[in-house]
Design a protein around this motif. Structure first.
Motif, PDB file in Angstrom:
ATOM      1  N   ALA A  75      59.059  17.579  69.765  1.00  0.00           N
ATOM      2  CA  ALA A  75      59.609  18.067  68.501  1.00  0.00           C
ATOM      3  C   ALA A  75      59.377  19.561  68.299  1.00  0.00           C
ATOM      4  N   ASN A  76      58.525  20.153  69.142  1.00  0.00           N
ATOM      5  CA  ASN A  76      58.192  21.568  69.006  1.00  0.00           C
ATOM      6  C   ASN A  76      58.276  22.262  70.371  1.00  0.00           C
ATOM      7  N   PRO A  77      59.501  22.548  70.842  1.00  0.00           N
ATOM      8  CA  PRO A  77      59.676  23.181  72.154  1.00  0.00           C
ATOM      9  C   PRO A  77      58.866  24.473  72.255  1.00  0.00           C
ATOM     10  N   GLY A  78      58.207  24.626  73.398  1.00  0.00           N
ATOM     11  CA  GLY A  78      57.403  25.816  73.622  1.00  0.00           C
ATOM     12  C   GLY A  78      55.938  25.641  73.264  1.00  0.00           C
ATOM     13  N   VAL A  79      55.619  24.515  72.605  1.00  0.00           N
ATOM     14  CA  VAL A  79      54.231  24.225  72.272  1.00  0.00           C
ATOM     15  C   VAL A  79      53.697  23.209  73.272  1.00  0.00           C
ATOM     16  N   LYS A  80      52.593  23.538  73.912  1.00  0.00           N
ATOM     17  CA  LYS A  80      51.953  22.621  74.854  1.00  0.00           C
ATOM     18  C   LYS A  80      50.565  22.283  74.318  1.00  0.00           C
ATOM     19  N   ILE A  81      50.224  20.998  74.377  1.00  0.00           N
ATOM     20  CA  ILE A  81      48.909  20.566  73.915  1.00  0.00           C
ATOM     21  C   ILE A  81      48.146  19.987  75.092  1.00  0.00           C
ATOM     22  N   GLU A  82      46.998  20.577  75.383  1.00  0.00           N
ATOM     23  CA  GLU A  82      46.162  20.146  76.500  1.00  0.00           C
ATOM     24  C   GLU A  82      45.014  19.290  75.974  1.00  0.00           C
ATOM     25  N   LEU A  83      44.916  18.061  76.484  1.00  0.00           N
ATOM     26  CA  LEU A  83      43.853  17.136  76.082  1.00  0.00           C
ATOM     27  C   LEU A  83      42.715  17.192  77.092  1.00  0.00           C
ATOM     28  N   ILE A  84      41.514  17.456  76.601  1.00  0.00           N
ATOM     29  CA  ILE A  84      40.312  17.428  77.430  1.00  0.00           C
ATOM     30  C   ILE A  84      39.510  16.188  77.034  1.00  0.00           C
ATOM     31  N   GLN A  85      39.304  15.292  77.994  1.00  0.00           N
ATOM     32  CA  GLN A  85      38.587  14.045  77.729  1.00  0.00           C
ATOM     33  C   GLN A  85      37.076  14.283  77.837  1.00  0.00           C
ATOM     34  N   VAL A  86      36.381  13.990  76.757  1.00  0.00           N
ATOM     35  CA  VAL A  86      34.941  14.226  76.711  1.00  0.00           C
ATOM     36  C   VAL A  86      34.251  12.964  76.184  1.00  0.00           C
ATOM     37  N   PRO A  87      33.359  12.347  76.958  1.00  0.00           N
ATOM     38  CA  PRO A  87      32.626  11.184  76.446  1.00  0.00           C
ATOM     39  C   PRO A  87      31.905  11.529  75.147  1.00  0.00           C
ATOM     40  N   TRP A  88      31.871  10.574  74.209  1.00  0.00           N
ATOM     41  CA  TRP A  88      31.294  10.851  72.897  1.00  0.00           C
ATOM     42  C   TRP A  88      29.851  11.351  72.996  1.00  0.00           C
ATOM     43  N   ALA A  89      29.065  10.743  73.881  1.00  0.00           N
ATOM     44  CA  ALA A  89      27.649  11.113  73.970  1.00  0.00           C
ATOM     45  C   ALA A  89      27.460  12.557  74.434  1.00  0.00           C
ATOM     46  N   GLU A  90      28.460  13.103  75.129  1.00  0.00           N
ATOM     47  CA  GLU A  90      28.349  14.463  75.655  1.00  0.00           C
ATOM     48  C   GLU A  90      28.965  15.506  74.718  1.00  0.00           C
ATOM     49  N   MET A  91      29.684  15.046  73.702  1.00  0.00           N
ATOM     50  CA  MET A  91      30.439  15.964  72.848  1.00  0.00           C
ATOM     51  C   MET A  91      29.566  17.036  72.182  1.00  0.00           C
ATOM     52  N   PRO A  92      28.449  16.689  71.527  1.00  0.00           N
ATOM     53  CA  PRO A  92      27.669  17.730  70.832  1.00  0.00           C
ATOM     54  C   PRO A  92      27.147  18.819  71.771  1.00  0.00           C
ATOM     55  N   ASP A  93      26.602  18.408  72.918  1.00  0.00           N
ATOM     56  CA  ASP A  93      26.045  19.392  73.846  1.00  0.00           C
ATOM     57  C   ASP A  93      27.135  20.292  74.427  1.00  0.00           C
ATOM     58  N   LYS A  94      28.275  19.697  74.777  1.00  0.00           N
ATOM     59  CA  LYS A  94      29.350  20.504  75.358  1.00  0.00           C
ATOM     60  C   LYS A  94      29.934  21.472  74.334  1.00  0.00           C
ATOM     61  N   LEU A  95      30.031  21.018  73.088  1.00  0.00           N
ATOM     62  CA  LEU A  95      30.503  21.937  72.054  1.00  0.00           C
ATOM     63  C   LEU A  95      29.510  23.087  71.888  1.00  0.00           C
ATOM     64  N   GLY A  96      28.226  22.755  71.923  1.00  0.00           N
ATOM     65  CA  GLY A  96      27.209  23.793  71.788  1.00  0.00           C
ATOM     66  C   GLY A  96      27.311  24.844  72.871  1.00  0.00           C
ATOM     67  N   VAL A  97      27.500  24.406  74.104  1.00  0.00           N
ATOM     68  CA  VAL A  97      27.628  25.340  75.226  1.00  0.00           C
ATOM     69  C   VAL A  97      28.864  26.225  75.050  1.00  0.00           C
ATOM     70  N   ASN A  98      29.978  25.598  74.667  1.00  0.00           N
ATOM     71  CA  ASN A  98      31.212  26.366  74.546  1.00  0.00           C
ATOM     72  C   ASN A  98      31.212  27.299  73.334  1.00  0.00           C
ATOM     73  N   ILE A  99      30.530  26.885  72.278  1.00  0.00           N
ATOM     74  CA  ILE A  99      30.405  27.784  71.133  1.00  0.00           C
ATOM     75  C   ILE A  99      29.581  29.010  71.529  1.00  0.00           C
ATOM     76  N   ALA A 100      28.507  28.769  72.273  1.00  0.00           N
ATOM     77  CA  ALA A 100      27.673  29.887  72.739  1.00  0.00           C
ATOM     78  C   ALA A 100      28.495  30.849  73.594  1.00  0.00           C
ATOM     79  N   GLY A 101      29.446  30.310  74.359  1.00  0.00           N
ATOM     80  CA  GLY A 101      30.287  31.145  75.213  1.00  0.00           C
ATOM     81  C   GLY A 101      31.575  31.589  74.547  1.00  0.00           C
ATOM     82  N   GLN A 102      31.715  31.273  73.244  1.00  0.00           N
ATOM     83  CA  GLN A 102      32.920  31.628  72.482  1.00  0.00           C
ATOM     84  C   GLN A 102      34.193  31.155  73.177  1.00  0.00           C
ATOM     85  N   SER A 103      34.127  29.931  73.714  1.00  0.00           N
ATOM     86  CA  SER A 103      35.293  29.364  74.398  1.00  0.00           C
ATOM     87  C   SER A 103      35.575  27.963  73.873  1.00  0.00           C
TER      88      SER A 103
END
Length: 448
Positions: A75-103
C-alpha cells in the motif's frame, strides 16, 4: 583483558546491526512523501495452525507480522520494512547494546512481562513521544491503565496492544471433594478466602497426615503472583512519586503477614509455600498425579495450560478483597515504541505502520491467537473469548490491574523486597521486621 574482549564483542554487535538503526533517513519527494527502510524488532508470537516448521517444530512465529509488513509495503510503494527476529529473553540486553551504539531500530516491542514502557529509555531520550499520532478520542479507546503504562510526564510514549493479568485458579474437583462452595462469580473477601483455604486443607486418606492444602504460591524476584495479596488493604511498595519505600505501611504489613500466616499460623498451606520452586508449585495444583493444592494465583498462561496440557476442572476468581473493598491484581502491558527519529517525514510513516499493526481488528486477532487481552476497549467488546469461559473471566479483571512501580532501579529494589518476603514466609522474620530491613536499602536506591 576480559573487559576489553567484552567491549570488542559489544562493538562488533553494534556494527553488525548498525544497518538496523535509523541512520539512513531515506528520501522525501516534493510532495512530502517519504520512501526508505523502516526496521522493526519483534519476538516470537504464534504460528499458523498446523505449521510445524521452525525451531522445535513450533512453526513460523513471525508470520503475522510478516503478513502485515507485506500489506503495508504493497500500500506504500517505496517503503520497505525490515523485520529483525529477536528472542524475548534477549530483547533488553540487545536494545541496551544498540542504544549504547546509537544504532537502535525504528520500532521495538515492549514485552508484556515487562509491565510498561521503559522510563530509562525515556530519560535517555531515545524513544519518541507519540502524542501527535492520536486524537483524544482515539486515546479514549485504550483502557486507562494500559494508556497509563505508556504515559510519562503527561506524554504518550508508545502504543499499548495487549494486557495480561494474574488471577486465582481454583481446582473445582478439590472444592467438591472437601465440600466447599466456590465463591459466587469468583468474588470474595479475605475472610471468605481464608475460611475456604482452611476447609480445603484436609487428610485425604485418613492416615493422620494432611494430603491437600487450601493454598500455595511462591516468592521469587521478577515474579508477582503473590503480590496482589499485598495490595488488598491499600498498600504498595513505593509512593506514587517513587520517592519513598511504602511497603512498611500498616496496610502493607498487615496484608503481607496475613498471607504468610496462612502457612505459619492457619496451617492451610504447605511448607513449600513462599519458596522459589515455580514448576513444583504449579505441578502441585495442575498435575493429575498430584493435585495437592486447591487454589493458586497464576498469570494468564496457566489458564491455557490447564485447558490443554494439564486438563483441569477449574474456575478463575478474583484475588480476595481487603479493607479497601476493591479487587486488585497486577498485570503487564505489551505494545510498541518508536525510537528516536531524525526525519519528521520518516517519523510520520513509522507512526502510520505502528497504528496499522495496532488497530482494533489486529488486537482482537492477537487476543484470539496469542492468549492475551486487548488494550483497546473496542477490541475487548468484540468478545475474543466468548467461547472460552475461563479466559473471558480473566479478561474481566483487566480493569483491576495496577502496574508495578516504574523506577529505573526497580530490578534491584525488587530483589531486596523479594529476599525479605522469602524470610517472612519462612517464618524467620515478621513482615514488620523484614520491611524495616528492606527500607534503608531500597531508599538508598531511590535517592540515586
Amino acid at each position: 583483558m576480559k573487559f576489553f574482549s567484552l567491549m570488542l564483542l559489544a562493538l562488533a554487535f553494534v556494527l553488525v546491526l548498525s544497518a538496523c538503526g535509523n541512520n539512513s533517513d531515506g528520501d522525501t519527494d516534493e510532495d512530502g512523501n517519504w520512501t526508505g527502510t523502516i526496521t522493526i524488532w519483534d519476538g516470537p508470537r504464534w504460528a499458523e495452525e498446523g505449521d510445524t516448521s521452525g525451531e522445535e517444530g513450533k512453526g513460523n512465529q513471525y508470520f503475522w507480522l510478516e503478513g502485515k509488513i507485506k500489506e503495508f509495503e504493497d500500500a506504500n510503494p517505496g517503503v520497505k520494512i525490515e523485520l529483525i527476529q529477536v528472542p524475548w529473553a534477549e530483547m533488553p540486553d540487545k536494545l541496551g547494546v544498540n542504544i549504547a551504539g546509537q544504532s537502535w531500530p525504528d520500532i521495538a516491542p515492549v514485552d508484556i512481562s515487562g509491565s510498561a514502557v521503559s522510563i530509562d529509555h525515556i530519560d535517555q531520550g531515545v524513544i519518541e513521544s507519540l502524542d501527535d499520532l492520536f486524537t483524544e478520542e482515539e486515546k479514549s479507546d485504550f483502557y486507562e491503565n494500559a494508556l497509563e503504562a505508556y504515559t510519562f510526564d503527561g506524554k504518550m510514549y508508545g502504543i499499548p496492544n495487549s494486557l495480561t493479568v494474574h488471577s486465582m485458579l481454583l481446582n473445582l474437583e478439590l472444592f467438591e471433594e472437601a465440600g466447599v462452595e466456590a465463591p459466587e462469580n469468583g468474588e470474595w473477601t479475605w475472610e471468605e478466602f481464608l475460611e475456604a483455604a482452611e476447609k480445603l486443607t484436609f487428610d485425604r486418606d485418613g492416615d493422620g497426615t494432611i494430603d491437600v492444602y487450601g493454598f500455595s504460591t511462591y516468592i521469587l524476584p521478577g515474579y508477582y503472583e503473590a503480590w496482589p495479596f499485598f495490595y488488598i488493604n491499600g498498600g504498595q511498595p513505593l509512593s506514587d512519586d517513587l520517592s519513598e519505600f511504602t511497603f512498611d505501611s500498616p496496610e502493607a504489613i498487615e496484608a503481607i503477614q496475613q498471607l504468610a500466616d496462612l502457612k505459619l499460623v492457619n496451617e492451610a498451606a504447605p511448607v513449600s509455600m513462599g519458596g522459589a520452586d515455580v514448576g513444583g508449585t504449579f505441578q502441585a495444583w495442575a498435575s493429575e498425579e498430584q493435585r495437592t493444592v486447591a487454589m493458586q494465583p497464576w498469570a494468564t498462561w496457566a489458564i491455557t495450560s490447564a485447558q490443554t496440557t494439564y486438563p483441569t476442572d477449574f474456575m478463575v476468581a478474583n484475588y480476595p478483597t481487603g479493607t479497601t473493598g476493591e479487587p486488585v491484581t497486577i498485570g503487564g502491558v505489551g505494545g510498541w515504541t518508536m525510537f528516536k527519529q531524525e526525519s519528521e517525514e520518516k517519523k510520520k510513516v513509522v507512526g502510520e505502520f505502528m497504528k496499522f499493526i495496532s488497530t482494533t481488528d489486529e488486537q482482537y486477532l492477537m487476543s484470539k491467537s496469542y492468549g492475551i487481552f486487548p488494550a483497546r476497549i473496542s477490541a475487548a467488546e468484540m468478545n475474543p473469548f466468548e467461547d472460552n469461559e475461563q479466559m473471558a473471566r480473566a479478561q474481566e479483571m483487566s480493569s483491576q490491574v495496577v502496574m508495578l512501580p516504574r523506577h529505573p532501579e526497580w530490578k534491584k529494589i525488587d530483589e531486596i523486597i523479594q529476599r525479605e518476603l522469602q524470610l517472612v514466609f519462612n517464618g524467620e522474620k515478621t513482615a514488620e521486621e523484614a520491611m524495616a530491613t528492606a527500607k534503608p536499602e531500597v531508599e538508598a536506591l531511590l535517592g540515586e
